[in-house]
Enzyme design. Structure first.
Site, PDB file in Angstrom:
ATOM      1  N   LYS A   1     -27.014 -17.705  23.219  1.00  0.00           N
ATOM      2  CA  LYS A   1     -27.531 -16.586  22.424  1.00  0.00           C
ATOM      3  C   LYS A   1     -26.748 -16.526  21.117  1.00  0.00           C
ATOM      4  O   LYS A   1     -25.506 -16.530  21.118  1.00  0.00           O
ATOM      5  CB  LYS A   1     -27.348 -15.291  23.209  1.00  0.00           C
ATOM      6  CG  LYS A   1     -28.363 -14.221  22.907  1.00  0.00           C
ATOM      7  CD  LYS A   1     -28.037 -13.016  23.768  1.00  0.00           C
ATOM      8  CE  LYS A   1     -29.192 -12.077  23.923  1.00  0.00           C
ATOM      9  NZ  LYS A   1     -28.765 -10.810  24.522  1.00  0.00           N
TER      10      LYS A   1
HETATM   11  O1  G3P Z   1     -31.341  -7.029  25.043  1.00  0.00           O
HETATM   12  C1  G3P Z   1     -30.547  -6.366  24.116  1.00  0.00           C
HETATM   13  C2  G3P Z   1     -29.971  -5.161  24.727  1.00  0.00           C
HETATM   14  O2  G3P Z   1     -28.891  -5.455  25.557  1.00  0.00           O
HETATM   15  C3  G3P Z   1     -29.653  -4.067  23.794  1.00  0.00           C
HETATM   16  O3  G3P Z   1     -30.073  -2.931  24.424  1.00  0.00           O
HETATM   17  O4  G3P Z   1     -30.248  -0.549  24.822  1.00  0.00           O
HETATM   18  O5  G3P Z   1     -28.146  -1.516  23.834  1.00  0.00           O
HETATM   19  O6  G3P Z   1     -30.224  -1.405  22.491  1.00  0.00           O
HETATM   20  P1  G3P Z   1     -29.650  -1.520  23.857  1.00  0.00           P
END
Ligand code: G3P
Length: 220
Positions: free
Chosen positions: A86
Site C-alpha cells: 500500500k
Molecule cells: O481504508 C482506509 C481506512 O482505514 C480509513 O478509515 O474511518 O479512518 O477514515 P477512516
C-alpha cells in the site's frame, strides 16, 4: 463486489474470515498502532494476517521518498504471496508504484480523493486504487458521489493491466450499499460496519417467528 476487512486486529480477521465471505484485508499504520503492536513485530504481524486470509492483504509503506518506498515495498512483498504493497498518493508514491509494478509487485494506492488522482494511479501501474469515502464526507464533500465519478472515469479506459477500485474509509452499511451500486470492485469495511451489514431487524423478527412456529410443530 468483494468484501475486504479494514483492520489489523487478528481476532477480528479470524472471526470474519470464518463467515466465508471475506476476500482480503487492508491495513494501514493507524490500524496497526490500534493493535498496540510494536515496530519490531510489524512484519510478523502482517505474515500472520496473510496466513489467516485467502486473498490480498495490504501492508502500507511508511517511507516518504521513492527509494525508501520501493525498498520497503519489496521487503513487504517478500513476506507472503498474497501481500499487496500500500502506497500513499503523492509524486513519490506514484514513482514507487511504477517501479514496483515493473518488478511485478501489486500496489494498492491509498488516500485517493479525486478522479485525477485515481487516473494517475492507474497509469502508474496500481493494481488497486482506494478512494476514501468517509474522510471525504468528513470535510463536507460527497464521498459517495466521488466514488461514482472514479468508477465511471476508470471504466472508460483499458490501462493495460488489471485495476480494481477499493471503496475505503467505509463507515456504515449504507456506505457499503452505495459502493456496490457505484460498481466498486471491493469495499474494505471495518469490523463494526461489517457486522452491521449482516444484521437487519426484519431478519431478526423473521427468525423469531420461525422459531416460535417450530416450537408449535414440535409440541403438536
Ligand atoms: O481504508 C482506509 C481506512 O482505514 C480509513 O478509515 O474511518 O479512518 O477514515 P477512516
Amino acid at each position: 463486489m468483494k468484501f475486504f476487512l479494514d483492520t489489523a486486529d487478528l481476532s477480528e480477521i479470524e472471526e470474519v474470515a470464518s463467515w466465508g465471505a471475506l476476500a482480503g484485508v487492508t491495513t494501514n499504520p493507524s490500524l496497526y498502532a490500534r493493535t498496540g503492536g510494536k515496530l519490531e513485530d510489524f512484519e510478523s504481524h502482517l505474515v500472520r494476517i496473510c496466513e489467516l486470509v485467502d486473498g490480498p492483504v495490504s501492508g502500507e509503506v511508511t517511507a516518504e521518498d521513492r527509494d525508501g518506498m520501493i525498498e520497503q515495498g519489496k521487503q513487504l512483498a517478500a513476506l507472503a504471496d498474497n501481500m499487496v504493497v500500500k502506497i500513499p498518493m503523492c509524486v513519490e508514491g506514484l514513482a514507487a508504484c511504477r517501479a514496483l509494478y515493473d518488478e511485478g509487485i501489486d500496489v494498492n494506492m491509498t488516500l485517493v480523493f479525486s478522479v485525477a488522482q485515481a487516473v494517475l494511479a492507474a497509469n502508474a501501474g496500481a493494481r488497486y486504487i482506494s478512494p476514501f469515502v468517509g474522510r471525504f464526507d468528513d470535510i463536507c464533500e460527497d464521498g459517495v458521489s466521488q466514488l461514482y465519478d472514479i468508477v465511471n472515469a476508470l471504466g472508460n479506459y483499458d490501462f493495460g493491466h488489471p485495476v480494481e477500485i477499493i471503496a475505503a474509509s467505509i463507515r456504515s452499511a449504507n456506505h457499503v450499499r452505495e459502493a456496490a451500486l457505484a460498481g466498486a470492485d471491493i469495499a474494505t469495511v471495518p469490523y463494526g460496519a461489517m457486522k452491521k451489514c449482516v444484521e437487519h431487524p426484519l431478519t431478526d423478527r423473521g427468525l423469531a417467528s420461525f422459531k416460535a412456529d417450530w416450537e408449535k410443530v414440535k409440541n403438536a
